[in-house]
Design a protein around this motif. Structure first.
Motif, short mmCIF file in Angstrom:
data_model
loop_
_atom_site.label_atom_id
_atom_site.label_comp_id
_atom_site.label_asym_id
_atom_site.label_seq_id
_atom_site.Cartn_x
_atom_site.Cartn_y
_atom_site.Cartn_z
N LEU A 71 -0.86 6.23 3.08
CA LEU A 71 -1.46 6.47 1.95
C LEU A 71 -0.71 7.45 0.90
CD1 LEU A 71 -5.36 7.29 4.72
CD2 LEU A 71 -4.46 5.33 1.94
N ALA A 72 0.00 8.59 1.98
CA ALA A 72 0.36 9.97 0.79
C ALA A 72 1.11 8.88 -0.48
CB ALA A 72 1.34 10.71 0.95
N PHE A 299 5.74 14.92 2.18
CA PHE A 299 7.09 15.00 1.73
C PHE A 299 7.56 13.61 2.42
CE2 PHE A 299 6.42 19.71 1.23
CZ PHE A 299 6.24 19.83 0.02
N ILE A 300 6.77 13.47 3.77
CA ILE A 300 7.57 12.22 4.42
C ILE A 300 7.27 10.88 3.97
CG2 ILE A 300 7.40 11.26 6.87
CD1 ILE A 300 7.47 13.46 7.82
N GLY A 301 5.56 10.88 3.28
CA GLY A 301 4.93 9.71 2.35
C GLY A 301 6.22 9.98 0.94
N MET A 305 7.61 6.50 0.32
CA MET A 305 7.81 5.33 -0.67
C MET A 305 9.44 5.25 -1.90
SD MET A 305 6.63 7.16 -4.62
CE MET A 305 7.81 7.89 -4.26
N ILE A 306 10.13 5.97 -1.48
CA ILE A 306 11.87 5.88 -1.99
C ILE A 306 12.71 5.30 -0.52
CG2 ILE A 306 14.12 7.39 -2.90
CD1 ILE A 306 12.00 9.80 -3.10
N GLY A 318 8.63 1.78 5.72
CA GLY A 318 8.86 2.92 5.81
C GLY A 318 8.33 4.25 6.08
N ALA A 319 6.99 3.50 6.09
CA ALA A 319 5.25 4.67 6.64
C ALA A 319 5.21 4.30 7.41
CB ALA A 319 4.01 4.84 5.68
N ALA A 320 5.36 3.05 8.68
CA ALA A 320 5.43 2.58 9.46
C ALA A 320 6.66 2.88 11.04
CB ALA A 320 5.18 0.68 9.99
#
Length: 421
Positions: A71-72, A299-301, A305-306, A318-320
């Motif tokens: 979500l972030a 910051f990890i979110g 995204m990047i 990336g989130a996974a």
């Protein structure tokens, strides 16, 4: 002029133009990536005799911990596609955690989600006012939002939560969402997982973790990813918003209200980050709000995204990845994380072969050196120290960004201060 009198040099060419190489569809790349990850985890689990890599419990924990990161990251996507860098995601998540605990304690989990979105959107509004209206540097404004979010929530916790919980850093217990499972499918997958068959049991464990104990928040997060893709890439509004992040001057010249679109994007970014904070408060493993609860997940979110190249499907992957690394160290500890290092060695081996086929000798040599170093670590220790596994998500973030940084393409005007006229 007739064809018979035409100069041969002026005659139309009959040579067909060269064909463009077909681009692999994004959905196919994602599918192949998921299949490759499952094969890698299954092989690693078999060779290291560590079934926790693909167990139901590990996948369930990974999903819960991936939600706030997802979500972030989605919030960052909205802001940066409009050309506004949102370093303040962490502060907006912090504000969302407090808002979720305050409303959730009184009115339940759905009120917690709504309140978290409102508190996060307020942080986004402040960021939009500073960056869009006053032209403040985006990084400076984001850092200020982070500091403001931490300070305001600390004050409000002392003022409101301390009389209730007798702890200025913690809220009273917040009611959680009920979870849902697919009874027949879940039981069948559980039987397959218990048989410990190579490959089949690993896939069964992963699937069972995805269909057992599913929270409405998980389904909402997936719907938000799909909805963001449809809005940003399939509508006129989304095209105009993305044009503000690519060339705001040209967009303004075509009648697009750049300021309005940037405001909408950054406020939506804050709301999504706030819901990410609510995902932490509503996690069944957490009683409610805790000071420092986000632990850098904003910051990890941003890193997710990047890593996803500013695309919804990419940031989902990336989130996974980051959620899995976080869940693995929480659920299983150092021995399982050591097995993951062995899996990284296998992955590097495949990448080295690929680079050799493409005759990229320098990249192949670097991969060989990294594989040797990681295998030496795996061979020399019996268990990764808990002090190191605690920072597994942060280490994975740094490694992934270092590897993926060469193929990224950010919006052309991302972070550029735009002044109308």
């Amino acid at each position: 002029m007739s064809t018979s009198l035409m100069n041969p040099s002026e005659a139309p060419s009959t040579v067909p133009p060269p064909r463009k190489a077909r681009k692999i569809p994004g959905w196919l790349v994602g599918t192949l990536g998921v299949a490759g990850a499952v094969v890698l985890l299954s092989t690693t689990s078999y060779l290291t005799d560590v079934p926790q890599l693909t167990s139901t419990g590990t996948i369930q924990t990974a999903v819960r911990l991936a939600l706030p990161i997802l979500l972030a990251a989605l919030g960052g996507l909205w802001a940066e596609r409009a050309g506004v860098v949102n370093i303040g995601l962490e502060g907006m998540m912090i504000m969302g955690t407090w808002g979720a605990a305050w409303a959730g304690y009184q009115w339940g989990p759905w009120a917690a989600l709504l309140s978290a979105a409102v508190f996060g959107a307020l942080g986004g509004l402040l960021h939009a006012i500073a960056t869009v209206s006053f032209g403040v540097n985006h990084i400076v404004s984001g850092v200020a939002i982070n500091l403001l979010g931490a300070g305001v929530t600390k004050y409000l916790s002392t003022l409101i939560f301390f009389p209730l919980s007798h702890n200025p850093r913690e809220s009273p217990a917040v009611p959680k969402f009920d979870t849902y499972s697919a009874p027949g499918i879940s039981d069948w997958l559980g039987d397959l997982e218990a048989q410990q068959r190579v490959g089949l049991s690993d896939v069964a464990g992963i699937l069972r973790g995805l269909v057992t104990g599913v929270s409405p928040l998980t389904m909402l997060a997936i719907a938000l990813v799909i909805g963001s893709y449809l809005v940003l890439w399939k509508t006129r509004f989304g095209l105009r918003l993305r044009s503000c992040g690519e060339n705001p001057v040209a967009a303004e010249s075509l009648g697009v209200n750049v300021y309005r679109h940037k405001y909408i994007a950054v406020i939506a970014s804050g709301a999504l980050a706030g819901i990410g904070g609510a995902a932490l408060v509503l996690n069944p493993g957490q009683p409610g709000y805790l000071e420092g609860q986000t632990n850098g997940r904003g910051f990890i979110g941003l890193a997710a995204m990047i890593f996803g190249n500013w695309r919804p499907g990419g940031l989902l992957g990336g989130a996974a990845l980051f959620g899995y690394a976080d869940g693995l160290q929480l659920r299983s500890g150092g021995k399982t994380f050591l097995a993951l290092i062995y899996g990284a060695v296998l992955l590097l081996g495949v990448l080295v072969i690929w680079q050799l086929v493409r005759r990229r000798w320098f990249a192949a040599a670097g991969g060989i050196v990294a594989a040797v170093v990681l295998y030496a670590v795996y061979y020399s220790v019996d268990e990764v120290p808990s002090e190191l596994t605690t920072y597994a998500p942060h280490l994975v973030t740094l490694i992934v960004l270092a590897v993926a940084s060469q193929r990224l393409r950010m919006p052309a005007a991302d972070g550029v201060v735009y002044r109308r006229g």
